[in-house]
Design an enzyme around this catalytic site. Structure first.
Site, PDB file in Angstrom:
ATOM      1  N   LYS A  65       0.843  -1.201   0.000  1.00 18.66           N
ATOM      2  CA  LYS A  65       0.000   0.000   0.000  1.00 18.66           C
ATOM      3  C   LYS A  65       0.880   1.254   0.000  1.00 18.66           C
ATOM      4  O   LYS A  65       0.634   2.190  -0.749  1.00 18.66           O
ATOM      5  CB  LYS A  65      -0.925  -0.013   1.218  1.00 18.66           C
ATOM      6  CG  LYS A  65      -2.052   0.960   1.103  1.00 18.66           C
ATOM      7  CD  LYS A  65      -3.284   0.548   1.869  1.00 18.66           C
ATOM      8  CE  LYS A  65      -4.419   1.502   1.529  1.00 18.66           C
ATOM      9  NZ  LYS A  65      -5.592   1.304   2.336  1.00 18.66           N
ATOM     10  N   LYS A 125      -3.164 -13.412 -10.106  1.00 23.10           N
ATOM     11  CA  LYS A 125      -3.757 -14.072  -8.956  1.00 23.10           C
ATOM     12  C   LYS A 125      -5.202 -13.585  -8.751  1.00 23.10           C
ATOM     13  O   LYS A 125      -5.457 -12.381  -8.820  1.00 23.10           O
ATOM     14  CB  LYS A 125      -2.918 -13.729  -7.715  1.00 23.10           C
ATOM     15  CG  LYS A 125      -3.473 -14.352  -6.457  1.00 23.10           C
ATOM     16  CD  LYS A 125      -2.828 -13.779  -5.223  1.00 23.10           C
ATOM     17  CE  LYS A 125      -3.807 -13.960  -4.082  1.00 23.10           C
ATOM     18  NZ  LYS A 125      -3.371 -13.528  -2.802  1.00 23.10           N
ATOM     19  N   LYS A 139      -9.955  -9.989  -4.934  1.00 26.03           N
ATOM     20  CA  LYS A 139     -10.975  -8.948  -5.044  1.00 26.03           C
ATOM     21  C   LYS A 139     -10.350  -7.620  -5.422  1.00 26.03           C
ATOM     22  O   LYS A 139     -10.904  -6.851  -6.181  1.00 26.03           O
ATOM     23  CB  LYS A 139     -11.707  -8.811  -3.703  1.00 26.03           C
ATOM     24  CG  LYS A 139     -13.180  -8.957  -3.885  1.00 26.03           C
ATOM     25  CD  LYS A 139     -13.910  -8.583  -2.639  1.00 26.03           C
ATOM     26  CE  LYS A 139     -14.708  -7.350  -2.889  1.00 26.03           C
ATOM     27  NZ  LYS A 139     -14.453  -6.212  -2.123  1.00 26.03           N
TER      28      LYS A 139
HETATM   29  P1  TYM Z   1      -8.281 -13.760   3.184  1.00 25.96           P
HETATM   30  O1  TYM Z   1      -9.665 -13.521   3.671  1.00 25.96           O
HETATM   31  O2  TYM Z   1      -7.641 -12.776   2.302  1.00 25.96           O
HETATM   32  O3  TYM Z   1      -8.232 -15.135   2.423  1.00 25.96           O
HETATM   33  C1  TYM Z   1      -8.730 -16.335   3.011  1.00 25.96           C
HETATM   34  C2  TYM Z   1      -7.883 -17.482   2.547  1.00 25.96           C
HETATM   35  O4  TYM Z   1      -7.982 -17.616   1.111  1.00 25.96           O
HETATM   36  C3  TYM Z   1      -6.680 -17.732   0.550  1.00 25.96           C
HETATM   37  N1  TYM Z   1      -6.701 -17.143  -0.809  1.00 25.96           N
HETATM   38  C4  TYM Z   1      -6.137 -17.684  -1.896  1.00 25.96           C
HETATM   39  N2  TYM Z   1      -5.435 -18.803  -2.049  1.00 25.96           N
HETATM   40  C5  TYM Z   1      -4.989 -19.092  -3.288  1.00 25.96           C
HETATM   41  N3  TYM Z   1      -5.209 -18.334  -4.385  1.00 25.96           N
HETATM   42  C6  TYM Z   1      -5.915 -17.175  -4.294  1.00 25.96           C
HETATM   43  N4  TYM Z   1      -6.152 -16.459  -5.382  1.00 25.96           N
HETATM   44  C7  TYM Z   1      -6.414 -16.807  -2.996  1.00 25.96           C
HETATM   45  N5  TYM Z   1      -7.127 -15.770  -2.514  1.00 25.96           N
HETATM   46  C8  TYM Z   1      -7.293 -15.995  -1.174  1.00 25.96           C
HETATM   47  C9  TYM Z   1      -5.785 -16.968   1.521  1.00 25.96           C
HETATM   48  O5  TYM Z   1      -4.468 -17.421   1.496  1.00 25.96           O
HETATM   49  C10 TYM Z   1      -6.398 -17.277   2.865  1.00 25.96           C
HETATM   50  O6  TYM Z   1      -5.883 -18.457   3.427  1.00 25.96           O
HETATM   51  N6  TYM Z   1      -5.452 -12.572   7.036  1.00 25.96           N
HETATM   52  C11 TYM Z   1      -6.317 -13.618   6.525  1.00 25.96           C
HETATM   53  C12 TYM Z   1      -7.512 -13.900   7.445  1.00 25.96           C
HETATM   54  C13 TYM Z   1      -7.121 -14.244   8.834  1.00 25.96           C
HETATM   55  C14 TYM Z   1      -6.498 -15.446   9.267  1.00 25.96           C
HETATM   56  C15 TYM Z   1      -6.302 -15.304  10.678  1.00 25.96           C
HETATM   57  C16 TYM Z   1      -6.103 -16.613   8.610  1.00 25.96           C
HETATM   58  C17 TYM Z   1      -7.269 -13.446   9.924  1.00 25.96           C
HETATM   59  N7  TYM Z   1      -6.784 -14.085  11.006  1.00 25.96           N
HETATM   60  C18 TYM Z   1      -5.721 -16.320  11.434  1.00 25.96           C
HETATM   61  C19 TYM Z   1      -5.521 -17.631   9.397  1.00 25.96           C
HETATM   62  C20 TYM Z   1      -5.328 -17.470  10.768  1.00 25.96           C
HETATM   63  C21 TYM Z   1      -6.816 -13.158   5.186  1.00 25.96           C
HETATM   64  O7  TYM Z   1      -6.781 -12.015   4.854  1.00 25.96           O
HETATM   65  O8  TYM Z   1      -7.356 -14.110   4.435  1.00 25.96           O
END
Ligand code: TYM
Length: 325
Positions: free
Chosen positions: A110, A189, A192
């Site tokens: 960012k 990739k 959103k």
């Molecule tokens: P988030 O909500 O961005 O994504 C959720 C999960 O989806 C996976 N992911 C992908 N994997 C492969 N290819 C893609 N194009 C793709 N887009 C999303 C992400 O790797 C993720 O595993 N910070 C985390 C949420 C979170 C969390 C936690 C996860 C908050 N606290 C504690 C584990 C443990 C997040 O932003 O995920």
């Protein structure tokens, strides 16, 4: 063994969320004690409309249940229902070096784009560390993009343990092969923020249109093509049967086909693949009390675990008051 993971309710779930994470959650719920939560506090760093955030949080719960997350096997809850996590975040923050967070990619990206980041985004990995440590989690199934955050969590746990004794369980990331980068409709990739997603429960007609517009290269039809390096094929292989995938790969290698054919096959395969979840979603959406019950029960179980860990951590660092148990 405790498995834990979270997913942000920042919009409707897409294929990247499903093939990168949610399908792992669902597989793992049968093996170990699994905790899964909807990370609405993390989502607050991007979703500023209260009604929208409420709606996304609800949709996330319904989607996860429809996709096969089974409350008999896994504990499902909403992050903000566990206030202990926020207190634990503060305990961890006081020992977090600024430099560690300055190197984290969400903040760094960012900043490098010249945008101003808020302290929520900067401290995002610390809240995530608290999410993981609050439940004595052993295994954290995530996509590869979250690996850095798990490393930060391990660093923070190690330094807290070093300072105050053996308080936190050391977690490990679990990245499954299927979490290889899921491409978006532009080949980047799927995310959103790149506006290139295929949503899981979008109207089939709208999805078909999106699929027909997927960008492809301009190589002549008769050329033989390597399937694995083509994002259209990669998407197809996620939702097709083994036999259809092999047939499609052979067609690519042989050449003489049009991408339009592949797109049609992809739209059809996607519709079939997600049809059972779509039907289950309608059932869950029609039973809001059942959804509330699942989230309420989940929060009660998660909170009990988080209270124990917070008590341990606050006793260790000197913020616990006698009688506060
Ligand atoms: P988030 O909500 O961005 O994504 C959720 C999960 O989806 C996976 N992911 C992908 N994997 C492969 N290819 C893609 N194009 C793709 N887009 C999303 C992400 O790797 C993720 O595993 N910070 C985390 C949420 C979170 C969390 C936690 C996860 C908050 N606290 C504690 C584990 C443990 C997040 O932003 O995920």
């Amino acid at each position: 063994m405790r498995v834990l993971s979270g997913i942000q309710p920042t919009g409707r779930f897409h294929w990247g969320n499903y093939f990168g994470a949610i399908n792992q959650y669902i597989e793992l719920q049968h093996e170990d004690a699994a905790f899964y939560f909807i990370a609405n506090l993390h989502a607050l760093t991007t979703v500023r409309d209260p009604e929208v955030l409420q709606q996304y949080t609800r949709d996330a719960a319904i989607d996860l249940l429809a996709l096969g997350l089974d409350p008999e096997h896994a504990v499902l809850f909403v992050q903000s229902d566990i206030p202990e996590v926020s207190e634990l975040t503060w305990l961890l923050l006081t020992g977090t070096p600024m430099g560690l967070l300055e190197r984290c990619h969400a903040y760094k990206d960012k900043k490098s784009r010249g945008l101003s980041a808020d302290a929520g985004l900067f401290n995002y990995p610390v809240l995530m560390a608290a999410d993981i440590l609050a439940y004595d989690s052993d295994t954290v199934p995530v996509g590869a993009d979250q690996l850095q955050h798990i490393e930060v969590c391990r660093d923070l746990a190690a330094s807290f343990n070093h300072q105050y004794g053996d308080i936190f369980q050391m977690p490990k990331a679990k990245i499954l092969d299927s979490s290889a980068k899921v491409p978006g409709v532009d080949g980047e990739k799927m995310s959103k923020s790149y506006n290139n997603t295929l949503e899981l429960f979008e109207d089939p007609k709208a999805q078909r249109k999106k699929i027909m517009r997927i960008t492809t290269d301009s190589r002549p039809m008769e050329d033989s093509k390597e399937p694995e390096s083509d994002h259209l094929y990669q998407l197809f292989s996620l939702v097709s049967t083994d036999a259809a995938r092999e047939e499609m790969a052979a067609l690519y290698r042989q050449g003489g086909f049009g991408y339009g054919e592949v797109k049609k096959a992809l739209a059809e395969a996607a519709e079939n693949y997600f049809a059972p979840a779509r039907a289950a979603r309608e059932e869950w959406a029609a039973a809001p009390d059942r959804v509330d019950q699942v989230l309420g029960d989940g929060a009660a179980v998660a909170r009990k675990a988080a209270k124990e860990v917070l008590q341990r951590a606050s006793e260790a660092c000197g913020t616990a008051r006698s009688g506060s148990k």
